[in-house]
Design a protein around this motif. Sequence first.
Motif, PDB file in Angstrom:
ATOM      1  N   LEU A 216       0.845  -1.451   0.398  1.00 52.92           N
ATOM      2  CA  LEU A 216       0.115  -0.240   0.123  1.00 52.92           C
ATOM      3  C   LEU A 216       0.818   1.216  -0.012  1.00 52.92           C
ATOM      4  O   LEU A 216       0.600   2.448  -0.505  1.00 52.92           O
ATOM      5  CB  LEU A 216      -0.989   0.449   1.253  1.00 52.92           C
ATOM      6  CG  LEU A 216      -1.723  -0.919   1.050  1.00 52.92           C
ATOM      7  CD1 LEU A 216      -2.845  -0.830   2.266  1.00 52.92           C
ATOM      8  CD2 LEU A 216      -2.875  -0.590  -0.063  1.00 52.92           C
ATOM      9  N   LEU A 217       1.959   1.037   0.920  1.00 52.01           N
ATOM     10  CA  LEU A 217       3.095   2.126   1.167  1.00 52.01           C
ATOM     11  C   LEU A 217       3.745   2.745  -0.973  1.00 52.01           C
ATOM     12  O   LEU A 217       3.313   3.591  -0.995  1.00 52.01           O
ATOM     13  CB  LEU A 217       3.961   2.091   1.813  1.00 52.01           C
ATOM     14  CG  LEU A 217       3.249   2.457   3.107  1.00 52.01           C
ATOM     15  CD1 LEU A 217       4.468   2.222   4.119  1.00 52.01           C
ATOM     16  CD2 LEU A 217       3.309   4.083   3.631  1.00 52.01           C
ATOM     17  N   ASP A 218       3.740   1.710  -1.328  1.00 52.18           N
ATOM     18  CA  ASP A 218       4.236   1.650  -2.529  1.00 52.18           C
ATOM     19  C   ASP A 218       3.613   2.426  -3.639  1.00 52.18           C
ATOM     20  O   ASP A 218       3.451   3.057  -4.314  1.00 52.18           O
ATOM     21  CB  ASP A 218       4.907   0.147  -2.796  1.00 52.18           C
ATOM     22  CG  ASP A 218       6.697  -0.629  -2.495  1.00 52.18           C
ATOM     23  OD1 ASP A 218       5.923  -1.806  -2.955  1.00 52.18           O
ATOM     24  OD2 ASP A 218       6.537   0.186  -1.517  1.00 52.18           O
ATOM     25  N   GLU A 222       3.590   5.703  -5.490  1.00 49.94           N
ATOM     26  CA  GLU A 222       3.507   5.377  -6.303  1.00 49.94           C
ATOM     27  C   GLU A 222       2.366   6.231  -7.990  1.00 49.94           C
ATOM     28  O   GLU A 222       2.258   6.565  -9.138  1.00 49.94           O
ATOM     29  CB  GLU A 222       4.363   4.306  -7.413  1.00 49.94           C
ATOM     30  CG  GLU A 222       5.663   3.439  -7.197  1.00 49.94           C
ATOM     31  CD  GLU A 222       5.206   2.503  -6.866  1.00 49.94           C
ATOM     32  OE1 GLU A 222       6.510   1.949  -6.439  1.00 49.94           O
ATOM     33  OE2 GLU A 222       4.209   1.978  -7.359  1.00 49.94           O
ATOM     34  N   ASP A 223       1.325   6.349  -7.634  1.00 47.61           N
ATOM     35  CA  ASP A 223       0.088   6.256  -8.037  1.00 47.61           C
ATOM     36  C   ASP A 223      -0.389   7.352  -7.124  1.00 47.61           C
ATOM     37  O   ASP A 223      -0.724   7.819  -6.154  1.00 47.61           O
ATOM     38  CB  ASP A 223      -0.519   5.321  -8.067  1.00 47.61           C
ATOM     39  CG  ASP A 223      -2.290   5.518  -9.144  1.00 47.61           C
ATOM     40  OD1 ASP A 223      -2.495   5.083  -9.386  1.00 47.61           O
ATOM     41  OD2 ASP A 223      -2.033   7.291  -9.480  1.00 47.61           O
ATOM     42  N   LEU A 228      -6.869   8.321  -5.703  1.00 46.30           N
ATOM     43  CA  LEU A 228      -6.734   6.650  -5.366  1.00 46.30           C
ATOM     44  C   LEU A 228      -6.030   7.065  -4.032  1.00 46.30           C
ATOM     45  O   LEU A 228      -6.210   6.656  -3.423  1.00 46.30           O
ATOM     46  CB  LEU A 228      -5.911   6.368  -6.581  1.00 46.30           C
ATOM     47  CG  LEU A 228      -5.349   5.254  -6.325  1.00 46.30           C
ATOM     48  CD1 LEU A 228      -4.208   5.239  -5.859  1.00 46.30           C
ATOM     49  CD2 LEU A 228      -6.132   4.384  -7.024  1.00 46.30           C
ATOM     50  N   ARG A 229      -5.375   8.147  -3.869  1.00 44.24           N
ATOM     51  CA  ARG A 229      -4.127   8.875  -2.991  1.00 44.24           C
ATOM     52  C   ARG A 229      -5.217   8.600  -1.409  1.00 44.24           C
ATOM     53  O   ARG A 229      -4.673   8.299  -0.534  1.00 44.24           O
ATOM     54  CB  ARG A 229      -3.515   9.978  -3.128  1.00 44.24           C
ATOM     55  CG  ARG A 229      -2.014   9.657  -2.485  1.00 44.24           C
ATOM     56  CD  ARG A 229      -0.978  10.044  -3.194  1.00 44.24           C
ATOM     57  NE  ARG A 229       0.048  10.335  -2.766  1.00 44.24           N
ATOM     58  CZ  ARG A 229       0.550  10.926  -3.102  1.00 44.24           C
ATOM     59  NH1 ARG A 229       1.224  11.862  -2.078  1.00 44.24           N
ATOM     60  NH2 ARG A 229       2.151  10.367  -3.042  1.00 44.24           N
ATOM     61  N   ALA A 235      -6.874   3.193   3.159  1.00 40.52           N
ATOM     62  CA  ALA A 235      -6.530   1.675   4.044  1.00 40.52           C
ATOM     63  C   ALA A 235      -5.253   1.922   4.662  1.00 40.52           C
ATOM     64  O   ALA A 235      -5.340   0.669   5.761  1.00 40.52           O
ATOM     65  CB  ALA A 235      -6.321   1.338   2.563  1.00 40.52           C
ATOM     66  N   ILE A 236      -4.291   2.517   4.481  1.00 40.78           N
ATOM     67  CA  ILE A 236      -3.418   2.576   5.203  1.00 40.78           C
ATOM     68  C   ILE A 236      -3.582   3.057   6.985  1.00 40.78           C
ATOM     69  O   ILE A 236      -3.117   2.394   7.829  1.00 40.78           O
ATOM     70  CB  ILE A 236      -2.108   3.702   4.919  1.00 40.78           C
ATOM     71  CG1 ILE A 236      -1.522   3.457   3.331  1.00 40.78           C
ATOM     72  CG2 ILE A 236      -0.732   3.672   5.773  1.00 40.78           C
ATOM     73  CD1 ILE A 236      -0.170   4.179   2.900  1.00 40.78           C
TER      74      ILE A 236
END
Lengths: 278, 126
Positions: A216-218, A222-223, A228-229, A235-236
């Motif tokens: 999730l961190l990745d 990246e996105d 989305l973020r 979620a994080i």
Amino acid sequence: MDATRLREMLEATDIETRLTAAQQLVLFAEPPLDAIRHAMEDEALPVRTHAIDAAAKFLPADELVSMVANQSNATLRNAAIEALKLSGERGVGALLGALTHTDPEVVMFAAQILGDVKAELPVEPLVDLLQHEDKNIAQSAIETLGKRRAIDAVPALVGVLENDFWLQFAAITALGEIADPRATLPLVARLQDEMYRGEAAEALGKIADAQAMTPLLDVWKEDTWPPLRARVTLAIARVAGRHPETLKQIEERLTGDDVSLLRTLLSTHARINRSVGA
Amino acid sequence: MPQKVLVVEDSQLLHRMFDMILARGPGFQVVHAMNGKDGLDKLAENPDVEVILLDINMPQMNGLEFLGKIQAEPQLKEIPVVIVSTEGKEEDILRGLKAGARAYLKKPFQAQDLLQVIEKVRENKK
């Protein structure tokens, strides 16, 4: 009020009279079933709503299923669907029987309705539908298994993740609703596909398995598309809420301003949760 | 300013799918309604909706009833409506088009099919 007067009132031209009559339907010990059927097709929604309540209580569930099969009368069909959702235990047998109906639309509606019925029911007939050639039926079954938090269906739903868009998207959502950690790694794989990334992230947040933190961190790094973020941040936060020890991964996976940005967002989430008593 | 698409559909799952397909690449702003009545309310709040994606079988007010209502309103009838439904027999499609829909997309559909039909009805509107 007797049945004859009730029928007369349901034929009245003014809605108030028809509504008064419809409100009486559930008060009868044995209401006239023809009156319920008639009121289910009333042009006025408030009248239909009371008729639906009565239909859920008094009309045979098999009859309601046959109304669902009536493609020429959308009003009656929709009223029967709503009545079956309210029918509880009474409707389960007929709905399970409808899962093998010859009309695929009836099968689809039955599978959907079972997601809203407040009663215990076996999961296997719905799991069997995951392989149905009609993808609308399979999707309805997936959605219902998610709504019912059918933990026994998790392996079968994970299997659906190899399927096409129509079913895969539904399966990701359902696995999030069920929140069983057996789905964590298959859902992590779906983070790679932009089409499913948001849904997979949300599902992983609901499962809140520590294994999901690094991927999730990745994705968060990246996105950077804002909607989305936002989902990935939530979620994080959920994973960290259950596994605070995973927070140290933020410094391991992110650099520079990203670290402080994410930490700020997560503390905002925590403050909001505290203020609403979550 | 992103173009607005009104989705009138009673499945939460389908709303999420529409969001995913329409919001990211194409950049539409999606307005959500759970049935025909909710759809009319959302149209009143969002008079700048460019396209309506409409399911047929919904509680409270079904898709054809909704279509009838908006066809009766001069400022609403110009908004192109795409019926998105599991009902795919020829008579269902003809009924929808006769009721005022500009296009029909049968479920299940691929993301690309949805985007193409929206583009087509927007082009035809111009």
